[in-house]
Scaffold this active site. Structure first.
Site, PDB file in Angstrom:
ATOM      1  N   TYR A 199       0.881  -1.218  -0.074  1.00  8.31           N
ATOM      2  CA  TYR A 199      -0.020   0.012   0.003  1.00  8.31           C
ATOM      3  C   TYR A 199       1.033   1.340   0.026  1.00  8.31           C
ATOM      4  CZ  TYR A 199      -4.291  -2.649   0.875  1.00  8.31           C
ATOM      5  OH  TYR A 199      -5.553  -3.329   0.486  1.00  8.31           O
TER       6      TYR A 199
ATOM      7  N   GLU B 185     -14.295  -1.272  10.245  1.00 14.15           N
ATOM      8  CA  GLU B 185     -15.396  -0.639   9.704  1.00 14.15           C
ATOM      9  C   GLU B 185     -16.573  -1.149  10.674  1.00 14.15           C
ATOM     10  OE1 GLU B 185     -16.067   0.439   5.477  1.00 14.15           O
ATOM     11  OE2 GLU B 185     -17.193  -1.231   5.564  1.00 14.15           O
TER      12      GLU B 185
ATOM     13  N   THR C  96     -24.334  -3.440   5.689  1.00 21.14           N
ATOM     14  CA  THR C  96     -23.928  -5.065   6.171  1.00 21.14           C
ATOM     15  C   THR C  96     -23.265  -4.785   7.458  1.00 21.14           C
ATOM     16  OG1 THR C  96     -21.884  -4.891   4.859  1.00 21.14           O
ATOM     17  CG2 THR C  96     -23.829  -5.954   4.114  1.00 21.14           C
TER      18      THR C  96
HETATM   19  C1  UD2 Z   1     -12.892  -0.689   3.715  1.00 19.61           C
HETATM   20  C2  UD2 Z   1     -12.626   0.658   4.382  1.00 19.61           C
HETATM   21  C3  UD2 Z   1     -11.388   0.747   5.092  1.00 19.61           C
HETATM   22  C4  UD2 Z   1     -11.418  -0.339   6.246  1.00 19.61           C
HETATM   23  C5  UD2 Z   1     -11.781  -1.680   5.478  1.00 19.61           C
HETATM   24  C6  UD2 Z   1     -12.142  -2.732   6.597  1.00 19.61           C
HETATM   25  C7  UD2 Z   1     -13.314   2.431   2.677  1.00 19.61           C
HETATM   26  C8  UD2 Z   1     -13.057   3.402   1.529  1.00 19.61           C
HETATM   27  N1  UD2 Z   1     -12.452   1.881   3.254  1.00 19.61           N
HETATM   28  O1  UD2 Z   1     -11.908  -0.725   2.584  1.00 19.61           O
HETATM   29  O2  UD2 Z   1     -11.120   1.997   5.658  1.00 19.61           O
HETATM   30  O3  UD2 Z   1     -12.561   0.079   6.904  1.00 19.61           O
HETATM   31  O4  UD2 Z   1     -13.007  -1.695   4.850  1.00 19.61           O
HETATM   32  O5  UD2 Z   1     -12.265  -4.112   6.077  1.00 19.61           O
HETATM   33  O6  UD2 Z   1     -14.331   2.755   3.321  1.00 19.61           O
HETATM   34  N2  UD2 Z   1      -3.341  -1.019   4.603  1.00 19.61           N
HETATM   35  C9  UD2 Z   1      -1.932  -1.088   4.587  1.00 19.61           C
HETATM   36  N3  UD2 Z   1      -1.160  -2.260   4.121  1.00 19.61           N
HETATM   37  C10 UD2 Z   1      -2.064  -3.178   3.909  1.00 19.61           C
HETATM   38  C11 UD2 Z   1      -3.477  -3.124   4.036  1.00 19.61           C
HETATM   39  C12 UD2 Z   1      -3.964  -2.160   4.400  1.00 19.61           C
HETATM   40  O7  UD2 Z   1      -1.454  -0.131   4.763  1.00 19.61           O
HETATM   41  O8  UD2 Z   1      -1.232  -4.510   3.718  1.00 19.61           O
HETATM   42  C13 UD2 Z   1      -4.278   0.396   5.036  1.00 19.61           C
HETATM   43  C14 UD2 Z   1      -4.315   1.171   3.900  1.00 19.61           C
HETATM   44  O9  UD2 Z   1      -4.136   2.550   4.507  1.00 19.61           O
HETATM   45  C15 UD2 Z   1      -5.578   0.915   3.181  1.00 19.61           C
HETATM   46  C16 UD2 Z   1      -6.455   0.669   4.530  1.00 19.61           C
HETATM   47  O10 UD2 Z   1      -5.505  -0.344   5.401  1.00 19.61           O
HETATM   48  O11 UD2 Z   1      -6.018   2.094   2.616  1.00 19.61           O
HETATM   49  C17 UD2 Z   1      -7.771  -0.069   4.511  1.00 19.61           C
HETATM   50  O12 UD2 Z   1      -7.403  -1.485   3.732  1.00 19.61           O
HETATM   51  P1  UD2 Z   1      -8.180  -1.380   2.307  1.00 19.61           P
HETATM   52  O13 UD2 Z   1      -7.993  -0.369   1.393  1.00 19.61           O
HETATM   53  O14 UD2 Z   1      -7.497  -2.684   1.537  1.00 19.61           O
HETATM   54  O15 UD2 Z   1      -9.641  -1.737   2.776  1.00 19.61           O
HETATM   55  P2  UD2 Z   1     -11.052  -1.952   1.919  1.00 19.61           P
HETATM   56  O16 UD2 Z   1     -10.822  -1.405   0.507  1.00 19.61           O
HETATM   57  O17 UD2 Z   1     -11.793  -3.146   2.448  1.00 19.61           O
END
Ligand code: UD2
Length: 243
Positions: free
Chosen positions: A14, A187, A129
């Site tokens: 990331y 979340e 959800t």
């Molecule tokens: C959602 C939420 C996220 C979080 C997640 C929980 C939105 C836009 N995003 O996105 O905030 O609540 O669900 O499942 O509402 N990260 C790292 N390294 C890693 C993995 C994650 O730095 O290896 C950080 C990075 O800042 C990333 C954040 O964690 O933006 C959340 O991870 P995601 O973007 O993969 O989560 P996502 O898309 O499931």
């Protein structure tokens, strides 16, 4: 002018999002305020280079955190902040934003409030959800909760922000000790907290706007439209989380 800490986590793959994230924050995030970028990362030197190359003018501080397989970096976000609470600059407000986001229009004083949450772009007009297992601290019974909030952008006034972080970290720890991970990690816990303590500022999906606006088709059906302010960048989930 308020003092603002903008917290962002960028571990493992990331980190590639960091330069564009910071560049866009420089252009659009709370211009006219004293904003300090607080970057939680597992590889300080590489992260610093990104910033030097991009010539970020605002203050940046790095905080080293351990990278572990998904969902550690996201579900432990409140623990990371609390771990470095005493090292963070003094601030009137603190915000967290996902690093795979881009600010694409001015973000101003409308986001300043005691407890700030954003309506999830994918669940406009729906309950969303929530965690449905009563064993989890994130559980929300079917008669509670009216709006689903995204974890990608959140914040609040200094004391409220830290009180929320403590509550959230504690609930995540209790789940962990019971062998439970809530359905949507941090979340789900954030949504549970907001059922008990409703946000004082609810931001529209302008602040949770999909880069590919497929999810936005629901908005059309509801006769709604939003202008993008925080864009959620497309990514290959399996590939990027494979670290
Ligand atoms: C959602 C939420 C996220 C979080 C997640 C929980 C939105 C836009 N995003 O996105 O905030 O609540 O669900 O499942 O509402 N990260 C790292 N390294 C890693 C993995 C994650 O730095 O290896 C950080 C990075 O800042 C990333 C954040 O964690 O933006 C959340 O991870 P995601 O973007 O993969 O989560 P996502 O898309 O499931």
């Amino acid at each position: 002018m308020s003092k603002i800490n903008l917290c962002v986590i960028a571990t493992a793959k990331y980190k590639q999002f960091l330069p564009q994230f910071l560049e866009s924050a420089e252009r659009f995030f709370l211009k006219g305020h004293d904003v300090h970028y607080c970057i939680f990362t597992d590889f300080l030197e590489e992260a610093c280079l990104f910033v030097l190359e991009k010539g970020i003018d605002r203050e940046v501080t790095y905080y080293k955190v351990e990278h572990k397989p998904w969902p550690h970096a996201t579900i432990k976000r409140f623990h990371f902040f609390l771990q470095y609470k005493e090292n963070l600059p003094q601030a009137d407000y603190l915000f967290y934003c996902d690093v795979d986001s881009r600010f694409v229009a001015p973000i101003g004083d409308e986001i300043l409030g005691d407890l700030v949450a954003v309506q999830h772009c994918g669940f406009v007009g729906e309950r969303g959800t929530y965690e449905t297992r009563p064993q989890s601290m994130a559980y929300i019974p079917s008669n509670k909760g009216v709006m689903y909030f995204g974890g990608g952008f959140l914040g609040g006034e200094n004391r409220t922000f830290w009180a929320a972080c403590r509550e959230l970290a504690q609930n995540i720890d209790i789940d962990e000790s019971n062998g439970i991970i809530a359905i949507h990690n941090d979340e789900s816990h954030w949504n549970k907290l907001l059922v008990d303590f409703p946000p004082t500022v609810t931001l529209s999906p302008s602040y949770h706007y999909p880069e590919t606006p497929e999810r936005a088709t629901k908005w059309d059906r509801l006769g709604l439209s939003f202008e993008p302010k925080i864009l959620l960048l497309n990514k290959d989930h399996a590939e990027i989380r494979n670290a």
